[in-house]
Each structure stands twice: as structure tokens, then as C-alpha cells.
Design a protein around this motif. Structure first.
Motif, PDB file in Angstrom:
ATOM      1  N   VAL A 176      37.146 -15.873  -3.960  1.00  0.00           N
ATOM      2  CA  VAL A 176      38.196 -16.313  -3.662  1.00  0.00           C
ATOM      3  C   VAL A 176      38.653 -15.668  -2.558  1.00  0.00           C
ATOM      4  N   ASN A 177      40.071 -16.448  -1.222  1.00  0.00           N
ATOM      5  CA  ASN A 177      40.084 -15.903   0.201  1.00  0.00           C
ATOM      6  C   ASN A 177      41.286 -15.955  -0.330  1.00  0.00           C
ATOM      7  N   ASN A 178      42.396 -14.547  -0.203  1.00  0.00           N
ATOM      8  CA  ASN A 178      43.639 -15.082  -0.195  1.00  0.00           C
ATOM      9  C   ASN A 178      43.449 -14.647   1.155  1.00  0.00           C
ATOM     10  N   TRP A 179      44.778 -15.137   1.203  1.00  0.00           N
ATOM     11  CA  TRP A 179      45.068 -15.653   3.423  1.00  0.00           C
ATOM     12  C   TRP A 179      46.502 -16.311   2.862  1.00  0.00           C
ATOM     13  N   ALA A 180      47.107 -16.320   4.509  1.00  0.00           N
ATOM     14  CA  ALA A 180      48.520 -17.341   4.893  1.00  0.00           C
ATOM     15  C   ALA A 180      48.030 -17.633   6.666  1.00  0.00           C
ATOM     16  N   THR A 181      48.899 -19.138   6.544  1.00  0.00           N
ATOM     17  CA  THR A 181      49.035 -19.107   7.872  1.00  0.00           C
ATOM     18  C   THR A 181      49.579 -18.418   8.943  1.00  0.00           C
ATOM     19  N   TRP A 182      50.302 -17.746   8.723  1.00  0.00           N
ATOM     20  CA  TRP A 182      51.126 -16.351   9.314  1.00  0.00           C
ATOM     21  C   TRP A 182      49.967 -15.657   9.935  1.00  0.00           C
ATOM     22  N   CYS A 183      49.246 -15.378   8.935  1.00  0.00           N
ATOM     23  CA  CYS A 183      48.305 -13.658   9.807  1.00  0.00           C
ATOM     24  C   CYS A 183      47.212 -14.110   9.965  1.00  0.00           C
ATOM     25  N   PRO A 184      46.854 -13.883  11.589  1.00  0.00           N
ATOM     26  CA  PRO A 184      46.442 -13.372  12.707  1.00  0.00           C
ATOM     27  C   PRO A 184      44.149 -13.539  12.053  1.00  0.00           C
ATOM     28  N   ILE A 238      46.983 -12.866  -5.815  1.00  0.00           N
ATOM     29  CA  ILE A 238      47.110 -11.505  -5.506  1.00  0.00           C
ATOM     30  C   ILE A 238      47.748 -11.054  -6.610  1.00  0.00           C
ATOM     31  N   ASN A 239      48.281 -10.735  -7.047  1.00  0.00           N
ATOM     32  CA  ASN A 239      48.949  -9.767  -8.768  1.00  0.00           C
ATOM     33  C   ASN A 239      47.826  -9.743  -9.509  1.00  0.00           C
ATOM     34  N   ALA A 240      46.932 -10.948  -9.634  1.00  0.00           N
ATOM     35  CA  ALA A 240      45.906 -11.139 -10.341  1.00  0.00           C
ATOM     36  C   ALA A 240      44.298 -10.208 -10.244  1.00  0.00           C
ATOM     37  N   ILE A 241      44.543  -9.734  -8.879  1.00  0.00           N
ATOM     38  CA  ILE A 241      43.240  -8.951  -8.040  1.00  0.00           C
ATOM     39  C   ILE A 241      44.345  -7.853  -8.083  1.00  0.00           C
ATOM     40  N   ASN A 283      45.524  -6.779  -5.042  1.00  0.00           N
ATOM     41  CA  ASN A 283      45.581  -6.335  -3.141  1.00  0.00           C
ATOM     42  C   ASN A 283      46.875  -7.331  -2.433  1.00  0.00           C
ATOM     43  N   GLY A 284      47.350  -7.263  -2.870  1.00  0.00           N
ATOM     44  CA  GLY A 284      48.541  -7.457  -1.455  1.00  0.00           C
ATOM     45  C   GLY A 284      48.432  -7.534   0.129  1.00  0.00           C
ATOM     46  N   SER A 285      47.198  -7.056   0.522  1.00  0.00           N
ATOM     47  CA  SER A 285      47.270  -7.092   1.921  1.00  0.00           C
ATOM     48  C   SER A 285      46.314  -8.152   2.314  1.00  0.00           C
ATOM     49  N   LEU A 286      46.218  -9.142   3.513  1.00  0.00           N
ATOM     50  CA  LEU A 286      45.720 -10.613   3.378  1.00  0.00           C
ATOM     51  C   LEU A 286      45.667 -10.249   5.218  1.00  0.00           C
ATOM     52  N   PRO A 287      44.150 -10.995   4.910  1.00  0.00           N
ATOM     53  CA  PRO A 287      43.460 -11.396   4.238  1.00  0.00           C
ATOM     54  C   PRO A 287      42.820 -10.468   3.408  1.00  0.00           C
ATOM     55  N   ASN A 288      42.554 -10.778   1.822  1.00  0.00           N
ATOM     56  CA  ASN A 288      41.471 -10.510   0.808  1.00  0.00           C
ATOM     57  C   ASN A 288      40.258 -11.931   0.548  1.00  0.00           C
ATOM     58  N   SER A 289      39.130 -10.618   0.022  1.00  0.00           N
ATOM     59  CA  SER A 289      38.341 -11.693  -0.246  1.00  0.00           C
ATOM     60  C   SER A 289      37.364 -11.211  -2.226  1.00  0.00           C
ATOM     61  N   TYR A 290      37.123 -12.182  -3.748  1.00  0.00           N
ATOM     62  CA  TYR A 290      36.720 -11.324  -3.998  1.00  0.00           C
ATOM     63  C   TYR A 290      35.516 -12.629  -4.687  1.00  0.00           C
ATOM     64  N   VAL A 291      34.816 -11.977  -5.215  1.00  0.00           N
ATOM     65  CA  VAL A 291      33.364 -12.662  -4.805  1.00  0.00           C
ATOM     66  C   VAL A 291      32.345 -13.339  -6.347  1.00  0.00           C
ATOM     67  N   ILE A 292      33.246 -13.856  -6.772  1.00  0.00           N
ATOM     68  CA  ILE A 292      32.576 -13.601  -7.895  1.00  0.00           C
ATOM     69  C   ILE A 292      30.987 -14.375  -8.669  1.00  0.00           C
ATOM     70  N   ASP A 293      30.590 -14.365  -9.109  1.00  0.00           N
ATOM     71  CA  ASP A 293      28.909 -14.756 -10.032  1.00  0.00           C
ATOM     72  C   ASP A 293      29.023 -15.357 -11.459  1.00  0.00           C
ATOM     73  N   ARG A 294      27.932 -16.313 -11.298  1.00  0.00           N
ATOM     74  CA  ARG A 294      27.940 -17.153 -12.111  1.00  0.00           C
ATOM     75  C   ARG A 294      28.406 -16.213 -13.682  1.00  0.00           C
ATOM     76  N   THR A 295      28.026 -15.919 -13.989  1.00  0.00           N
ATOM     77  CA  THR A 295      28.589 -15.613 -15.517  1.00  0.00           C
ATOM     78  C   THR A 295      29.962 -15.010 -15.362  1.00  0.00           C
TER      79      THR A 295
END
Length: 198
Positions: free
Chosen positions: A88-96, A153-156, A158-170
Motif C-alpha cells: 500500500v503506497n500513500n502518495w499525492a500528485t503534488w509530491c515530487p 494515512i490515519n489508519a497507518i 503516518n502523515g508523511s508522503l510518500p509512505n508504504s507498507y507491505v501486507i503479507d498473505r496472512t
């Protein structure tokens, strides 16, 4: 008077000896540094950009309950991807840095999607038309969700962009990044998760 002079001279000699040793040490250091520069042809090598990449934090908590509208107009949830590896990648079009990492995420996704991996790009509040135009310009093939209320962003938390988190198969979050990801880091940390079918 004589006793006083006897005590002064040794002290002066000690100070002079210390100063001399310090000076000699600095000269030797300078010579060694000069010789090192000569040996390297006067060029100093800096670490490659990939070596300076942001390393993900290892974490262990359940994936958040998240459901959002995609740019295709349907509502999707993380629960729909149970059994897959999801970044899951949190991003924005204005964020270099967000824009800079998108081609890398696309390439990695396209390489590994047949192995049960997907990227879900959650755009943090821009208008649907702007997000769709950006996605089309890069030919993005993974799901893109719209998040006008910052639910992801609220769920994780982390308000900094970009941020990513990886979910496994479980359904467990295993890695979290704050900042731009690189192909080297994706291959190092995510590819083993994809390969591990358990």
C-alpha cells in the motif's frame, strides 16, 4: 625562590613536549591523508544512491480495515486482497518523491503481479480527474484508490508522503517505509515474501 624555579621548569618542558607530539601527530595525519588522495587519483568515491536508500522498518501488526473508491468508480477493500502480498503506497500528485517512485512501483508490480503481488496506490486527496490523468500518463496497471478524507494515512498513523507498507498473505503488515522506495529495497525485502508461499 630556588624551589619555585625548580618546580616551574619541568612544567614548561611537559607543555612543550605535549605541543610537539600534537604537532607531529597532525603532520603525520596530513601526510597519510595526502598519500591516500594520491592513491585514489585525487578522487573520493561516494556511496551509490541505491546504497543510501531508505531501509523499511520491520513491523508486525494486522492490516487496517480500509475500503475506498478506486479511480474506476468501484469500492475496494484490503480484505479483497487476502492471500496476496500487497504494498500500500500513500502518495499525492503534488509530491515530487511520490511521483519519482511511481515508475519503480509500476515496474516491480508488472514483474511480480503474476506471483500474487499487487501495489495499491492510495492518493491523498487530489481530484479524481487529476489522479486519473497522472495514472494514464504513466500507464499504471495497479489499483489506485482515492482518499479525500485521509483514511489510509490515519489508519497507518503516518502523515508523511510518500509512505508504504507491505501486507503479507496472512494479512499482517510486515514492512513500513517513510520516503521514496527503490528497486533495490523492493527486491531485497519484498521478493522473499512473494517467494514464500507457506
Amino acid at each position: 625562590m630556588t624551589n619555585t624555579n625548580k618546580h616551574k621548569y619541568p612544567r614548561k618542558r611537559k607543555k612543550n613536549t605535549t605541543s610537539t607530539l600534537t604537532g607531529v601527530g597532525l603532520i603525520l595525519f596530513g601526510i597519510a591523508f595526502f598519500l591516500w588522495l594520491l592513491g585514489s587519483g585525487g578522487k573520493t568515491s561516494l556511496p551509490a544512491a541505491e546504497e543510501l536508500s531508505i531501509v523499511p522498518a520491520e513491523v508486525n501488526f494486522p492490516a487496517p480495515q480500509l475500503a475506498l473508491e478506486s479511480i474506476d468508480g468501484d469500492t475496494q477493500s484490503l480484505a479483497d486482497y487476502q492471500g496476496s502480498i500487497v504494498l500500500v503506497n500513500n502518495w499525492a500528485t503534488w509530491c515530487p518523491p511520490c511521483k519519482a517512485e511511481m515508475p519503480i512501483l509500476k515496474q516491480y508490480h508488472d514483474t511480480h503481479s503474476a506471483e500474487g503481488f499487487t501495489v495499491i496506490a492510495v492518493e491523498a486527496g487530489d481530484a479524481k480527474d487529476a489522479v486519473t490523468e497522472f495514472a494514464d500518463s504513466l500507464g499504471l496497471t495497479f489499483p489506485i484508490w482515492l482518499d479525500p478524507e485521509s483514511a489510509s494515512i490515519n489508519a497507518i498513523r503516518n502523515g508523511s508522503l510518500p509512505n508504504s507498507y507491505v501486507i503479507d498473505r496472512t494479512g499482517t503488515v510486515r514492512y513500513a517505509w517513510t520516503g521514496e522506495v527503490t528497486m533495490t529495497m523492493l527486491e531485497k525485502y519484498i521478493t522473499p515474501l512473494i517467494a514464500d508461499h507457506n
